[in-house]
Design an enzyme around this catalytic site. Structure first.
Site, PDB file in Angstrom:
ATOM      1  N   TRP A 103       0.813  -1.393  -0.079  1.00 15.04           N
ATOM      2  CA  TRP A 103       0.080   0.082  -0.021  1.00 15.04           C
ATOM      3  C   TRP A 103       0.836   1.180  -0.079  1.00 15.04           C
ATOM      4  O   TRP A 103       0.631   2.300  -0.680  1.00 15.04           O
ATOM      5  CB  TRP A 103      -1.044   0.080   1.146  1.00 15.04           C
ATOM      6  CG  TRP A 103      -1.930  -1.104   1.012  1.00 15.04           C
ATOM      7  CD1 TRP A 103      -2.140  -2.152   1.915  1.00 15.04           C
ATOM      8  CD2 TRP A 103      -2.929  -1.233   0.172  1.00 15.04           C
ATOM      9  NE1 TRP A 103      -3.084  -2.968   1.324  1.00 15.04           N
ATOM     10  CE2 TRP A 103      -3.601  -2.518   0.521  1.00 15.04           C
ATOM     11  CE3 TRP A 103      -3.545  -0.671  -1.290  1.00 15.04           C
ATOM     12  CZ2 TRP A 103      -4.762  -2.964  -0.696  1.00 15.04           C
ATOM     13  CZ3 TRP A 103      -4.478  -0.931  -1.918  1.00 15.04           C
ATOM     14  CH2 TRP A 103      -5.016  -2.141  -1.665  1.00 15.04           C
ATOM     15  N   ASP A 173      -1.512   6.637   6.211  1.00 18.10           N
ATOM     16  CA  ASP A 173      -2.548   5.843   5.751  1.00 18.10           C
ATOM     17  C   ASP A 173      -2.852   4.956   6.903  1.00 18.10           C
ATOM     18  O   ASP A 173      -1.944   4.064   7.253  1.00 18.10           O
ATOM     19  CB  ASP A 173      -2.129   5.169   4.598  1.00 18.10           C
ATOM     20  CG  ASP A 173      -3.291   4.130   4.216  1.00 18.10           C
ATOM     21  OD1 ASP A 173      -4.173   3.854   4.684  1.00 18.10           O
ATOM     22  OD2 ASP A 173      -2.794   3.364   2.948  1.00 18.10           O
ATOM     23  N   LYS A 197     -12.545  -1.471   7.426  1.00 20.69           N
ATOM     24  CA  LYS A 197     -12.077  -2.590   8.089  1.00 20.69           C
ATOM     25  C   LYS A 197     -12.198  -2.271   9.598  1.00 20.69           C
ATOM     26  O   LYS A 197     -12.740  -3.173  10.334  1.00 20.69           O
ATOM     27  CB  LYS A 197     -10.330  -2.481   7.809  1.00 20.69           C
ATOM     28  CG  LYS A 197     -10.000  -2.794   6.363  1.00 20.69           C
ATOM     29  CD  LYS A 197      -8.628  -2.392   6.288  1.00 20.69           C
ATOM     30  CE  LYS A 197      -8.399  -2.207   4.721  1.00 20.69           C
ATOM     31  NZ  LYS A 197      -8.364  -3.404   3.972  1.00 20.69           N
TER      32      LYS A 197
HETATM   33  C1  LIG Z   1      -3.186  -0.021   4.460  1.00 23.90           C
HETATM   34  C2  LIG Z   1      -4.190   0.166   3.229  1.00 23.90           C
HETATM   35  N1  LIG Z   1      -4.348   1.170   2.400  1.00 23.90           N
HETATM   36  C3  LIG Z   1      -5.091   1.554   1.361  1.00 23.90           C
HETATM   37  C4  LIG Z   1      -5.902   0.400   1.061  1.00 23.90           C
HETATM   38  C5  LIG Z   1      -6.788   0.758  -0.115  1.00 23.90           C
HETATM   39  O1  LIG Z   1      -8.188   0.910   0.349  1.00 23.90           O
HETATM   40  P1  LIG Z   1      -9.156   1.299  -0.612  1.00 23.90           P
HETATM   41  O2  LIG Z   1      -9.871  -0.159  -1.030  1.00 23.90           O
HETATM   42  O3  LIG Z   1     -10.185   1.828   0.228  1.00 23.90           O
HETATM   43  O4  LIG Z   1      -8.834   2.172  -1.798  1.00 23.90           O
HETATM   44  C6  LIG Z   1      -5.835  -0.510   1.930  1.00 23.90           C
HETATM   45  C7  LIG Z   1      -7.047  -1.634   1.449  1.00 23.90           C
HETATM   46  O5  LIG Z   1      -6.963  -2.749   1.948  1.00 23.90           O
HETATM   47  C8  LIG Z   1      -5.014  -0.799   3.025  1.00 23.90           C
HETATM   48  O6  LIG Z   1      -5.314  -1.950   3.797  1.00 23.90           O
END
Ligand SMILES: Cc1ncc(COP(=O)(O)O)c(C=O)c1O
Length: 361
Positions: A103, A173, A197
């Site tokens: 991520w 994030d 989550k």
């Molecule tokens: C740490 C992290 N950042 C970003 C995301 C992406 O999130 P989204 O699907 O809401 O764009 C996730 C999704 O699992 C994640 O775990």
């Protein structure tokens, strides 16, 4: 007989039963409106109360200071990977990223499209088994910000504390661990998280941003992608995801009833300990991916001795009603996502399954 299911999905994931039951009760007649909350105008007083309650509860539970604004946006955490550099990465400054997993790599990729970037530190060389030491962070005088991923959903690592930096805002994030523990919000310039989550269903992304961070000129940024647009209109510039925000409100109320961030943190520690102890006491039958000092309390990632055993274990788990225990498709293995709403009983059941499987192997 209804088969019991233990939901270990990585996101969207388990929601607290009381929050769902409340939605069920209110589904056809929300607050005497004779309508569902989904049918209300987002400009109506009945909906605006929900919007405000969700903001107030989050402010209270995370003790968010008044100079920070809470936004409810769309496009997931993934759109924040883009919005952040669009709004903050101005000419002559650097978007500095700590890489601790897929991520953070994705966040960096978007920033690269928009300006100058730098990698402050990375644990890619050890397959993202750990969080780098803060003393190794390479910071630049003209950093626009330092970006971190507080919990690495795929690799199962988590910051145990956060770097104190003064030269630039710290941006996190927190998609997979927001409100899983108390937080000093004023250590951050901005925090963002997809809700699906720890906070509610998918569809709403929570952004907590320090208002004075946004004094940069962003005339070239499209209106919907400017934080200033959403700040000015209190996240009601366009139609917000009203039902997701309503569910967020229900989940936050549930956390408050439980005793808030401290109480939920204690529960999360207990839940994670049950599974990590099972791994550590298995004499190498189960091997955790994360180094001990970087272990995530939200996503427990582990492998059995070989891929065949991994598959046998996952098949057995599925047969017994365990859902979502397979690792992310990019890394394989096993992963138990034990976010706020996953009950301790599910973790106890997983421990029993792991012990039983080992005994029969
Ligand atoms: C740490 C992290 N950042 C970003 C995301 C992406 O999130 P989204 O699907 O809401 O764009 C996730 C999704 O699992 C994640 O775990």
């Amino acid at each position: 007989m209804v088969k019991q299911v233990f939901n270990f999905n990585a996101g969207p994931s388990a929601l607290p039963k009381p929050a769902l039951e409340r939605a069920q009760k209110e589904l056809l007649n929300f607050n005497d409106t004779q309508m569902s909350v989904m049918e209300l105008s987002h400009r109506s007083q009945s909906y605006e109360e929900v919007h405000e309650q969700a903001q107030n509860l989050l402010r209270e539970l995370l003790q968010i200071p008044n100079d920070y604004q809470i936004l409810f946006l769309q496009g997931g955490a993934s759109l924040q990977f883009t919005m952040l550099p669009m709004n903050l990465l101005t000419k002559g400054t650097i978007g500095n990223y700590v890489l601790t997993g897929s991520w953070s790599e994705k966040a960096l990729k978007e920033a690269k499209l928009l300006g100058e970037t730098h990698i402050a530190a990375s644990t890619k060389a050890n397959s993202y088994q750990s969080i780098p030491d803060f003393s190794e962070f390479q910071l630049n005088e003209n950093d626009a910000y330092l970006h971190i991923t507080s919990n690495n959903t795929i690799y199962g690592t988590q910051y145990q504390n956060f770097p104190e930096i003064n030269h630039a805002p710290l941006i996190a994030d927190m998609s997979s661990d927001i409100l899983s523990r108390p937080l000093k919000v004023n250590q951050f310039g901005m925090i963002y998280a997809g809700a699906q989550k720890n906070l509610g269903p998918s569809g709403v992304t929570v952004v907590i941003v320090k208002k004075d961070l946004l004094n940069t000129k962003v005339e070239q940024v499209p209106t919907m992608l400017q934080y200033a647009t959403h700040i000015k209109s209190d996240s009601l510039y366009n139609t917000p995801p009203t039902f997701s925000i309503y569910m967020l409100r229900n989940v936050l109320d549930w956390i408050k009833d439980l005793g808030g961030a401290e109480a939920i943190a204690k529960q999360n520690e207990e839940k994670a300990k049950i599974i990590y102890d099972t791994i550590d006491e298995s004499n190498g039958f189960y091997v955790g991916h994360a180094e001990k000092g970087s272990r995530s309390l939200m996503n427990v990632t582990f492998n059995l001795r070989n891929e065949e055993l991994n598959q046998q274990f996952l098949a057995k788990a599925k047969e017994q009603g365990f859902v979502g225990l397979n690792g992310h498709r990019s890394v394989g293995g096993c992963r138990a996502s034990i976010y706020n709403a996953v009950p301790i009983d599910a973790c106890i059941a997983l421990r029993e399954l792991m012990i039983q499987f080992k005994e029969n192997a």
